[in-house]
Design an enzyme around this catalytic site. Structure first.
Site, PDB file in Angstrom:
ATOM      1  N   ASN A  66     -47.458  56.710 -14.292  1.00 57.91           N
ATOM      2  CA  ASN A  66     -48.115  57.659 -15.199  1.00 57.91           C
ATOM      3  C   ASN A  66     -49.265  58.316 -14.441  1.00 57.91           C
ATOM      4  O   ASN A  66     -50.325  57.718 -14.269  1.00 57.91           O
ATOM      5  CB  ASN A  66     -48.633  56.903 -16.437  1.00 57.91           C
ATOM      6  CG  ASN A  66     -49.422  57.794 -17.375  1.00 57.91           C
ATOM      7  OD1 ASN A  66     -49.409  59.012 -17.245  1.00 57.91           O
ATOM      8  ND2 ASN A  66     -50.122  57.185 -18.332  1.00 57.91           N
ATOM      9  N   LYS A  95     -51.073  60.749 -15.295  1.00 56.02           N
ATOM     10  CA  LYS A  95     -52.125  61.301 -16.175  1.00 56.02           C
ATOM     11  C   LYS A  95     -52.461  62.736 -15.733  1.00 56.02           C
ATOM     12  O   LYS A  95     -51.558  63.453 -15.321  1.00 56.02           O
ATOM     13  CB  LYS A  95     -53.342  60.381 -16.220  1.00 56.02           C
ATOM     14  CG  LYS A  95     -52.930  58.941 -16.548  1.00 56.02           C
ATOM     15  CD  LYS A  95     -54.073  58.041 -16.900  1.00 56.02           C
ATOM     16  CE  LYS A  95     -53.535  56.634 -17.143  1.00 56.02           C
ATOM     17  NZ  LYS A  95     -54.518  55.728 -17.697  1.00 56.02           N
ATOM     18  N   HIS A 131     -49.333  56.880 -25.993  1.00 52.51           N
ATOM     19  CA  HIS A 131     -50.269  56.248 -25.047  1.00 52.51           C
ATOM     20  C   HIS A 131     -51.637  56.126 -25.729  1.00 52.51           C
ATOM     21  O   HIS A 131     -52.031  57.005 -26.516  1.00 52.51           O
ATOM     22  CB  HIS A 131     -50.383  57.108 -23.782  1.00 52.51           C
ATOM     23  CG  HIS A 131     -51.137  56.417 -22.693  1.00 52.51           C
ATOM     24  ND1 HIS A 131     -52.510  56.381 -22.673  1.00 52.51           N
ATOM     25  CD2 HIS A 131     -50.718  55.720 -21.615  1.00 52.51           C
ATOM     26  CE1 HIS A 131     -52.904  55.691 -21.611  1.00 52.51           C
ATOM     27  NE2 HIS A 131     -51.838  55.268 -20.953  1.00 52.51           N
ATOM     28  N   GLU A 145     -54.519  56.718 -24.769  1.00 53.93           N
ATOM     29  CA  GLU A 145     -55.402  57.887 -24.575  1.00 53.93           C
ATOM     30  C   GLU A 145     -55.017  59.014 -25.535  1.00 53.93           C
ATOM     31  O   GLU A 145     -55.873  59.758 -26.011  1.00 53.93           O
ATOM     32  CB  GLU A 145     -55.346  58.347 -23.109  1.00 53.93           C
ATOM     33  CG  GLU A 145     -56.110  57.384 -22.205  1.00 53.93           C
ATOM     34  CD  GLU A 145     -55.604  57.297 -20.771  1.00 53.93           C
ATOM     35  OE1 GLU A 145     -54.850  58.168 -20.327  1.00 53.93           O
ATOM     36  OE2 GLU A 145     -55.953  56.295 -20.094  1.00 53.93           O
ATOM     37  N   GLU A 151     -49.587  47.678 -23.556  1.00 55.76           N
ATOM     38  CA  GLU A 151     -50.751  48.057 -22.758  1.00 55.76           C
ATOM     39  C   GLU A 151     -52.032  47.710 -23.513  1.00 55.76           C
ATOM     40  O   GLU A 151     -52.484  48.505 -24.362  1.00 55.76           O
ATOM     41  CB  GLU A 151     -50.739  49.566 -22.490  1.00 55.76           C
ATOM     42  CG  GLU A 151     -49.571  50.059 -21.674  1.00 55.76           C
ATOM     43  CD  GLU A 151     -49.946  51.310 -20.888  1.00 55.76           C
ATOM     44  OE1 GLU A 151     -49.904  51.254 -19.654  1.00 55.76           O
ATOM     45  OE2 GLU A 151     -50.314  52.325 -21.501  1.00 55.76           O
ATOM     46  N   GLY A 163     -57.283  50.949 -16.768  1.00 53.93           N
ATOM     47  CA  GLY A 163     -58.281  51.552 -15.882  1.00 53.93           C
ATOM     48  C   GLY A 163     -59.535  50.716 -15.669  1.00 53.93           C
ATOM     49  O   GLY A 163     -60.541  51.221 -15.173  1.00 53.93           O
ATOM     50  N   SER A 220     -54.052  48.188 -15.471  1.00 53.14           N
ATOM     51  CA  SER A 220     -54.560  47.686 -14.190  1.00 53.14           C
ATOM     52  C   SER A 220     -53.509  46.975 -13.335  1.00 53.14           C
ATOM     53  O   SER A 220     -53.817  45.997 -12.645  1.00 53.14           O
ATOM     54  CB  SER A 220     -55.777  46.782 -14.414  1.00 53.14           C
ATOM     55  OG  SER A 220     -56.854  47.545 -14.931  1.00 53.14           O
TER      56      SER A 220
HETATM   57  P1  PGA Z   1     -53.988  51.944 -15.221  1.00 56.29           P
HETATM   58  O1  PGA Z   1     -53.359  52.825 -16.420  1.00 56.29           O
HETATM   59  O2  PGA Z   1     -52.822  51.403 -14.429  1.00 56.29           O
HETATM   60  O3  PGA Z   1     -54.822  52.911 -14.448  1.00 56.29           O
HETATM   61  O4  PGA Z   1     -54.773  50.855 -15.864  1.00 56.29           O
HETATM   62  C1  PGA Z   1     -52.206  52.418 -17.098  1.00 56.29           C
HETATM   63  C2  PGA Z   1     -51.862  53.393 -18.171  1.00 56.29           C
HETATM   64  O5  PGA Z   1     -52.761  54.035 -18.739  1.00 56.29           O
HETATM   65  O6  PGA Z   1     -50.678  53.577 -18.489  1.00 56.29           O
END
Ligand code: PGA
Length: 242
Positions: A14, A16, A96, A98, A166, A172, A206
């Site tokens: 992903n 982003k 997601h 976000e 998740e 993150g 992460s």
């Molecule tokens: P990350 O993000 O691996 O940077 O923690 C995962 C995600 O948002 O799908």
């Protein structure tokens, strides 16, 4: 639609809001295809919308990071699943955290997006997970049950949809649940919420080259959803090799 059941390891990148044409050129040149060739391993790249049809590689599958609840019409700025299918998307990340927190997506909207994906034979990757407060209050399972029940439409099943667990507090941050916790939650989602061992469940939050091997070998973990480590091609190569 792709046969999800044929894959025993699914790795989703992903990106982003990151990437550019030159970045993609270098990425595709440096990605290690050897490890992707196995038929049972599936690597999906989800770039931002404008770059989706720039990923021209027979060894990679393409996904979108989102789609519209609408199919067609006067909806400025939206991208439909029909358009995504047209440019070669096989997967679409839906719900997601976000999108939920920054763009106000509800479980009900997510359910509509999943229906739109299924109508176009796109495999939705539904993201679910608790925040830190909910975890501290021991509400993880309750939250997951609610998200699953409200956002999975009746047309969806283990053959046409994937789930990504998740935990929001792990995205993150560099923090992850323990391996036992990951396995326990994945088993709970499969056995107790979905009542199907066949559902593919990815872990996200992460994931990096140093922890993906042990995460991927946990019971009921069928793959990983990778954010920031998927932007770093050396990191990502180690992840797809694991
Ligand atoms: P990350 O993000 O691996 O940077 O923690 C995962 C995600 O948002 O799908």
């Amino acid at each position: 639609m792709l046969e999800i059941g044929n894959f025993n390891k699914i790795i989703v990148a992903n990106w982003k809001l990151q990437g550019s044409l030159s970045f993609i050129k270098t990425y595709i040149k440096n990605i290690k295809f050897d490890s992707v060739e196995e038929q049972t391993k599936c690597v999906v790249i989800c770039p931002p919308f404008p770059f989706i049809n720039q990923i021209n590689s027979k060894d990679l599958l393409i996904g979108s990071q989102d789609c519209s609840v609408y199919v067609e019409g006067a909806f400025t700025g939206e991208t439909s699943t029909k358009m995504l299918k047209d440019i070669g998307c096989n997967f679409c990340i839906v719900g997601h955290s976000e999108r939920r927190s920054l763009f106000g997506e509800s479980n009900e909207m997510i359910a509509i997006k999943i229906v739109n994906c299924l109508e176009e034979q796109i495999i939705p990757i539904l993201c679910i997970g608790e925040n830190l407060e909910q975890k501290k209050q021991n509400k993880t399972k309750e939250i997951l049950i609610n998200q699953v029940q409200k956002s999975i439409p009746k047309q969806a099943n283990e053959n046409n949809m994937i789930i990504a667990y998740e935990p929001i507090w792990a995205i993150g941050t560099g923090f992850t649940p323990t391996l036992d916790e990951i396995s326990e939650i994945h088993t709970f989602i499969k056995n107790n919420i979905l009542q199907s061992k066949e559902f593919k469940i990815l872990y996200g939050g992460s994931v990096k080259s140093s922890n993906c091997n042990e995460i991927l070998t946990q019971e009921n973990v069928d793959g990983v959803l990778v954010g920031s480590a998927s932007i770093d091609i050396e990191e990502f190569n180690k992840i797809i090799e694991s």
